[in-house]
Design a protein around this motif. Structure first.
Motif, PDB file in Angstrom:
ATOM      1  N   GLN A 159      36.036 100.654  37.455  1.00 45.60           N
ATOM      2  CA  GLN A 159      35.413 101.839  38.033  1.00 45.60           C
ATOM      3  C   GLN A 159      36.352 103.033  37.942  1.00 45.60           C
ATOM      4  O   GLN A 159      35.941 104.147  37.589  1.00 45.60           O
ATOM      5  CB  GLN A 159      35.044 101.571  39.492  1.00 45.60           C
ATOM      6  CG  GLN A 159      34.485 102.775  40.228  1.00 45.60           C
ATOM      7  CD  GLN A 159      33.163 103.251  39.664  1.00 45.60           C
ATOM      8  OE1 GLN A 159      32.141 102.579  39.786  1.00 45.60           O
ATOM      9  NE2 GLN A 159      33.155 104.426  39.030  1.00 45.60           N
ATOM     10  N   THR A 163      35.543 106.582  35.979  1.00 46.41           N
ATOM     11  CA  THR A 163      35.577 107.873  36.677  1.00 46.41           C
ATOM     12  C   THR A 163      36.574 108.825  36.035  1.00 46.41           C
ATOM     13  O   THR A 163      36.262 110.003  35.801  1.00 46.41           O
ATOM     14  CB  THR A 163      35.942 107.649  38.155  1.00 46.41           C
ATOM     15  OG1 THR A 163      34.911 106.869  38.778  1.00 46.41           O
ATOM     16  CG2 THR A 163      36.076 108.984  38.880  1.00 46.41           C
ATOM     17  N   GLN A 167      35.369 112.383  34.319  1.00 50.80           N
ATOM     18  CA  GLN A 167      35.759 113.626  34.972  1.00 50.80           C
ATOM     19  C   GLN A 167      36.764 114.438  34.161  1.00 50.80           C
ATOM     20  O   GLN A 167      36.818 115.668  34.293  1.00 50.80           O
ATOM     21  CB  GLN A 167      36.312 113.323  36.367  1.00 50.80           C
ATOM     22  CG  GLN A 167      35.249 112.806  37.328  1.00 50.80           C
ATOM     23  CD  GLN A 167      35.773 112.609  38.731  1.00 50.80           C
ATOM     24  OE1 GLN A 167      36.975 112.552  38.968  1.00 50.80           O
ATOM     25  NE2 GLN A 167      34.857 112.489  39.686  1.00 50.80           N
ATOM     26  N   THR A 173      30.225 117.997  40.202  1.00 55.88           N
ATOM     27  CA  THR A 173      30.086 117.493  41.574  1.00 55.88           C
ATOM     28  C   THR A 173      29.010 116.410  41.613  1.00 55.88           C
ATOM     29  O   THR A 173      27.947 116.579  42.224  1.00 55.88           O
ATOM     30  CB  THR A 173      29.725 118.640  42.520  1.00 55.88           C
ATOM     31  OG1 THR A 173      28.530 119.278  42.035  1.00 55.88           O
ATOM     32  CG2 THR A 173      30.846 119.648  42.609  1.00 55.88           C
ATOM     33  N   ASP A 175      28.445 111.899  41.693  1.00 56.96           N
ATOM     34  CA  ASP A 175      29.056 110.606  41.977  1.00 56.96           C
ATOM     35  C   ASP A 175      29.107 109.771  40.701  1.00 56.96           C
ATOM     36  O   ASP A 175      28.105 109.647  39.987  1.00 56.96           O
ATOM     37  CB  ASP A 175      28.225 109.887  43.051  1.00 56.96           C
ATOM     38  CG  ASP A 175      28.884 108.597  43.529  1.00 56.96           C
ATOM     39  OD1 ASP A 175      30.010 108.303  43.098  1.00 56.96           O
ATOM     40  OD2 ASP A 175      28.249 107.887  44.340  1.00 56.96           O
ATOM     41  N   THR A 176      30.257 109.203  40.393  1.00 57.62           N
ATOM     42  CA  THR A 176      30.410 108.372  39.193  1.00 57.62           C
ATOM     43  C   THR A 176      30.439 106.887  39.523  1.00 57.62           C
ATOM     44  O   THR A 176      30.811 106.065  38.671  1.00 57.62           O
ATOM     45  CB  THR A 176      31.692 108.753  38.447  1.00 57.62           C
ATOM     46  OG1 THR A 176      32.810 108.574  39.324  1.00 57.62           O
ATOM     47  CG2 THR A 176      31.650 110.190  37.958  1.00 57.62           C
ATOM     48  N   THR A 177      30.039 106.526  40.726  1.00 54.26           N
ATOM     49  CA  THR A 177      30.076 105.123  41.132  1.00 54.26           C
ATOM     50  C   THR A 177      29.033 104.298  40.377  1.00 54.26           C
ATOM     51  O   THR A 177      27.846 104.646  40.351  1.00 54.26           O
ATOM     52  CB  THR A 177      29.818 104.987  42.644  1.00 54.26           C
ATOM     53  OG1 THR A 177      30.801 105.735  43.356  1.00 54.26           O
ATOM     54  CG2 THR A 177      29.904 103.529  43.065  1.00 54.26           C
ATOM     55  N   THR A 179      26.657 101.119  39.952  1.00 57.40           N
ATOM     56  CA  THR A 179      25.967 100.231  40.894  1.00 57.40           C
ATOM     57  C   THR A 179      25.606  98.881  40.280  1.00 57.40           C
ATOM     58  O   THR A 179      25.405  97.912  41.015  1.00 57.40           O
ATOM     59  CB  THR A 179      24.691 100.892  41.424  1.00 57.40           C
ATOM     60  OG1 THR A 179      23.815 101.196  40.326  1.00 57.40           O
ATOM     61  CG2 THR A 179      25.025 102.179  42.164  1.00 57.40           C
ATOM     62  N   GLN A 283      23.939 116.074  38.947  1.00 55.71           N
ATOM     63  CA  GLN A 283      24.296 117.003  40.023  1.00 55.71           C
ATOM     64  C   GLN A 283      23.069 117.356  40.878  1.00 55.71           C
ATOM     65  O   GLN A 283      23.224 117.676  42.065  1.00 55.71           O
ATOM     66  CB  GLN A 283      24.934 118.259  39.452  1.00 55.71           C
ATOM     67  CG  GLN A 283      26.306 117.997  38.847  1.00 55.71           C
ATOM     68  CD  GLN A 283      26.998 119.249  38.362  1.00 55.71           C
ATOM     69  OE1 GLN A 283      28.204 119.375  38.496  1.00 55.71           O
ATOM     70  NE2 GLN A 283      26.251 120.163  37.789  1.00 55.71           N
TER      71      GLN A 283
END
Length: 285
Positions: A159, A163, A167, A173, A175-177, A179, A283
């Motif tokens: 992860q 990220t 980035q 802005t 989220d790069t999480t 799932t 975003q």
């Protein structure tokens, strides 16, 4: 066994003498390699054998071998529902230099030639049956279970790494999480699949990865041929339009479409265009 290279200098098997390596593999696997068919790549070799099989040989630096080992081709033998070669036998040893490991895997012969190089410049005009087999194989792979973690480009995917890569090139802005982590080939490109019959080979780096990694990788390898990239996108839309798939598209694009991109790379423009669309969507979500 020590290769004749200067200490600290990267080993390129395309130019380094490898007769001793081939001899050792023949003794270990009790097979004769057809030296006329030897394929030499930067860190791997391959050749036909006298028993109608194929042997792939790879040299990998010790620091590139994780605690899970690097017997991906052997472990892939348990995967079902996928068009891939059958695994027969393998052997591994440590280089006498102490800095690398060697591994050779014997598999069934490929049913055809590779579609092309990793990045295509022309449309291969693949038959409909090929696309059906690709989809069936990737979908079957994604529902299986493994404790392995994918190592694209010999780097364990994490992860934090995803990220950082996204980035650094496409800041925003959002989220790069990730799932969903599912089994992936992790080196899906046009050089690792055959045609006209579909077969996916070179399984050394497979393991769990963010959903969409394989689909995004194949799409990125197709961008120099817009009609082919569009076909890949249509075929793998359920992956690429998922949130994780969008993140994997950004991850793949970050590898070649960043600030230091080659100005003549035809993939850069389409990659940046798609990345801008995805960033805007993420975003806004």
């Amino acid at each position: 066994m020590t290769l004749s290279v200067s200490a600290g200098r990267p080993v390129d098997l395309r130019v380094t003498p490898v007769d001793e390596v081939l001899d050792r593999v023949e003794r270990s696997l009790q097979v004769c390699l057809d030296r006329e068919t030897v394929v030499r790549k930067r860190r791997s070799l391959g050749a036909n054998t006298d028993r109608d099989t194929w042997v792939r040989i790879e040299r990998r630096a010790l620091e590139k071998i994780s605690t899970q080992g690097w017997n991906g081709t052997e472990c892939a033998a348990r995967l079902v529902g996928i068009g891939k070669p059958s695994w027969c036998a393998g052997v591994a040893w440590r280089d006498e230099s102490g800095t690398a490991m060697w591994r050779a895997d014997e598999t069934s012969r490929l049913p055809g030639a590779p579609v092309g190089t990793s990045v295509l410049a022309i449309d291969p005009n693949l038959p409909e049956a090929w696309w059906l087999a690709l989809n069936a194989s990737l979908d079957a792979l994604a529902i299986q279970r493994t404790t392995r973690v994918a190592t694209p480009d010999t780097e364990t995917i994490t992860q934090a790494g995803v990220t950082e890569a996204i980035q650094a090139v496409f800041p925003g802005t959002f989220d790069t999480t990730i799932t969903q982590w599912v089994p992936a080939h992790a080196d899906l490109n046009w050089a690792n699949m055959t045609s006209p019959k579909f077969c996916l080979f070179d399984w050394e780096d497979w393991g769990n990865a963010p959903r969409g990694l394989d689909s995004a990788s194949l799409w990125g390898s197709s961008l120099a041929v817009p009609v082919l990239a569009d076909r890949v996108r249509r075929e793998r839309l359920h992956d690429l339009e998922s949130r994780d798939g969008k993140l994997m598209t950004l991850f793949v694009c970050s590898k070649f479409a960043g600030p230091d991109a080659h100005p003549e790379d035809p993939r850069v423009g389409p990659a940046r265009y798609e990345a801008a669309r995805i960033v805007e969507e993420l975003q806004a979500s």
